[in-house]
Design an enzyme around this catalytic site. Structure first.
Site, short mmCIF file in Angstrom:
data_model
loop_
_atom_site.label_atom_id
_atom_site.label_comp_id
_atom_site.label_asym_id
_atom_site.label_seq_id
_atom_site.Cartn_x
_atom_site.Cartn_y
_atom_site.Cartn_z
N LYS A 198 -3.82 -1.56 -15.59
CA LYS A 198 -4.69 -1.23 -13.67
C LYS A 198 -6.79 -1.22 -14.54
CE LYS A 198 -5.36 2.13 -9.91
NZ LYS A 198 -4.64 2.90 -9.15
N SER A 270 -3.25 1.95 -4.26
CA SER A 270 -4.39 0.81 -5.84
C SER A 270 -3.53 0.33 -6.01
CB SER A 270 -6.32 1.93 -6.00
OG SER A 270 -5.13 3.36 -6.82
N SER A 294 -0.23 6.24 -4.99
CA SER A 294 -0.99 4.52 -5.79
C SER A 294 0.25 4.17 -6.78
CB SER A 294 -2.33 4.51 -6.22
OG SER A 294 -2.84 4.53 -4.83
#
Length: 581
Positions: A198, A270, A294
């Site tokens: 990420k 996210s 998330s």
């Protein structure tokens, strides 16, 4: 004559004196009235005028100089990468007795794994299966890296799930992995396995954009702790994957990440890139993060298996911070066994993250599930209950009891105040005006500016009460329930509960095209365990997946159905209000 003149002057002066006093008094009353309006926003409208003016004077002379001095010391840089708080959250419910730090997990060695003929089949193999191919030299890490980079580049124009390809680094790491194996050095099940991070996780010489226009050209020459751990395990980084802007929802500066199971729909949460890329077979696994939903939301939406671990399990050095008392890193994988392998590689004490710990986990592969009592909530998927019962698990109805009614509010206070401390410069400089979704962080953080310190701490006291009540109510070894119920998401993060999210089936999308569609909606469930008992949730998930094949299903991104084409981006769908880190 003089006497009469003096009397006139005195009378005139007397008229002037009351007029000046009246003016000063009126000004003070106006100031007190203005202050009272402000204090209403702080729920502190109980001071009289004299006390309000006294507070204003004290704040000007005492508070503001201290505030500015502290801000100059620690709040000159956005992102929370430096100067961690001395106030630490510990999710441990333990008895206080010291426990030995667990050794590395024992993982099964797969035999008779053969290399598939088609790259598509290779792409959807598990980490353990791919590891067996590499160890037996049926495939090289460089070959795997080429396959996954090809898929990343092929599907990203549709899914919008990749920020940066780390191609040069990937081939370098893959070559090193192959050379080590040729020398007889095998680093374990992640040796030579490609993966994605990420894009709030920093890797030197590559952009770490935090998903935001403000930081889209940012390069942080810091090796994140989790990246170091994976590198030492022999894993190969192929891409930085989409984070929603400043780790909020699935909107980022390059677009909005889609769900591979239904590309008219967005990934939500996210960690959108890690979830979508794992689901689409673009990486075998990826690292995401959660502050409040998330990991759980995008894993549920994209039909993959994921773990939100106990707070403090994985070090956060080099990772953009939202909330120092809530942020967690965790894996997105094909199955729970892979999540266990990845967790084993990344867990442990990070010397630069004061909240990280060497947690004494049991070995998930060695848990005797027949000795467990597992509860199921009213919203649990009953197929999971029935499968685990057939495996010998003692399944019982369960309800988590607590009296704290402000769970969601406590999480918002905690997250927003702590986030604002990490993005003080961003807000003060007006850069929040460039944010991709104005109704998200900009609105929340402006509101957070007027949460008093005393009420933030009261929220933490209420959080402590919640933790004690949940601990007392937790009379089972684990429980099964909805993975995306917002109350559970808030509670689990505040209390520190680990949860595995697993797909338990797929159903037709609402209002499908008349001509038919292969797009699907994933049906997820969550298996929750007490803090420091991630191994229990993982063991139960592995047991369920050993008897089912939902986790092996592939999304229809190549074959949507008759007349079912890739759509233009539709208007933003209604989604849960908070889908944070």
């Amino acid at each position: 004559m003089w006497k009469m003149f003096s009397q006139k002057v005195l009378m005139h002066s007397g008229n002037l004196m009351p007029s000046k006093k009246n003016s000063e008094c009126s000004e003070k009353l106006r100031e007190a009235s203005t202050l009272r309006c402000g204090f209403k926003l702080l729920d502190s409208n109980f001071f009289n005028e004299r006390k309000l003016l006294e507070i204003a004077k004290g704040a000007t002379e005492f508070n503001i100089p201290i505030i500015r001095a502290n801000r100059k010391l620690v709040a000159f840089e956005d992102g929370g990468l430096h100067n961690p708080s001395a106030l630490l959250f510990n999710a441990d419910w333990g008895s206080g007795q010291a426990q030995e730090v667990s050794k590395r997990f024992y993982y099964p060695s797969l035999s008779n794994i053969q290399k598939p003929e088609h790259e598509e089949d290779i792409a959807f193999m598990s980490v353990l299966e791919l590891g067996a191919l590499i160890k037996s030299k049926q495939i090289t890490s460089e070959e795997l890296t080429r396959i996954f980079l090809k898929r990343l580049k092929g599907y990203n124009p549709v899914l919008e799930a990749v920020v940066t390809y780390t191609e040069e680094l990937a081939y370098k790491q893959a070559k090193e992995a192959d050379e080590l194996l040729a020398q007889g050095k095998y680093l374990g099940p992640l040796h030579g396995i490609p993966y994605g991070l990420k894009d709030i996780i920093s890797v030197p010489q590559y952009k770490t954009t935090w998903g935001s226009t403000t930081f889209k050209d940012q390069v942080l020459n810091t090796e994140a702790w989790v990246y170091k751990r994976l590198k030492s395990a022999g894993a190969v980084l192929v891409a930085k994957l989409v984070s929603g802007s400043l780790a909020y929802d699935d909107i980022w500066f390059g677009g909005r990440t889609r769900n591979p199971w239904n590309i008219e729909e967005f990934s939500t949460g996210s960690s959108a890139g890690p979830a979508a890329c794992t689901s689409a077979g673009m990486v075998p696994f990826a690292i995401g993060s959660e502050t409040a939903g998330s990991i759980t939301y995008p894993a549920s939406r994209c039909g993959v298996t994921a773990l939100r671990p106990t707070f403090g399990t994985v070090g956060r050095t080099g990772v953009m911070s939202i909330s120092e008392s809530l942020d967690k890193l965790g894996p997105f994988c094909r199955n729970a066994a892979d999540c266990t392998i990845v967790l084993d590689a990344i867990r442990g004490k990070d010397p630069d993250d004061l909240s990280s710990r060497d947690i004494p986990f049991g070995d998930p592969f060695s848990v005797d599930i027949t000795k467990l009592t597992v509860g199921y909530l009213e919203d649990a998927e009953m197929e999971v209950v029935q499968v685990l019962a057939s495996k010998g698990v003692n399944m019982v109805p369960f309800k988590l009891n607590y009296t704290v009614v402000s769970v969601q509010g406590i999480l918002n206070f905690t997250m927003d105040v702590e986030m604002l401390t990490h993005f003080d410069v961003w807000q003060r400089s007006g850069k929040d005006d460039d944010y991709e979704a104005q109704e998200q962080w900009p609105t929340e953080l402006r509101r957070a500016r007027i949460i008093p310190a005393v009420d933030y701490l009261q929220a933490q006291r209420a959080r402590g009460k919640l933790i004690r009540e949940v601990k007392d109510s937790f009379t089972v070894d684990a429980f099964i329930g909805n993975a995306t119920d917002w109350e559970k998401v808030c509670l689990g993060n505040l209390v520190g509960l680990p949860v595995t999210v697993i797909p338990t089936g797929f159903k037709t999308i609402p209002n499908p095209p008349e001509s038919g569609t292969r797009r699907r909606t994933a049906i997820p469930t969550g298996i929750y365990a007490p803090p420091n008992h991630d191994h229990i949730a993982l063991a139960l998930s592995m047991a369920y997946q050993s008897a089912t094949d939902h986790h092996k299903q592939r999304p229809p991104i190549d074959d949507l159905g008759p007349n079912d084409t890739i759509p233009n981006p539709p208007p933003a769908a209604i989604r849960p209000r908070l889908m944070h880190l």
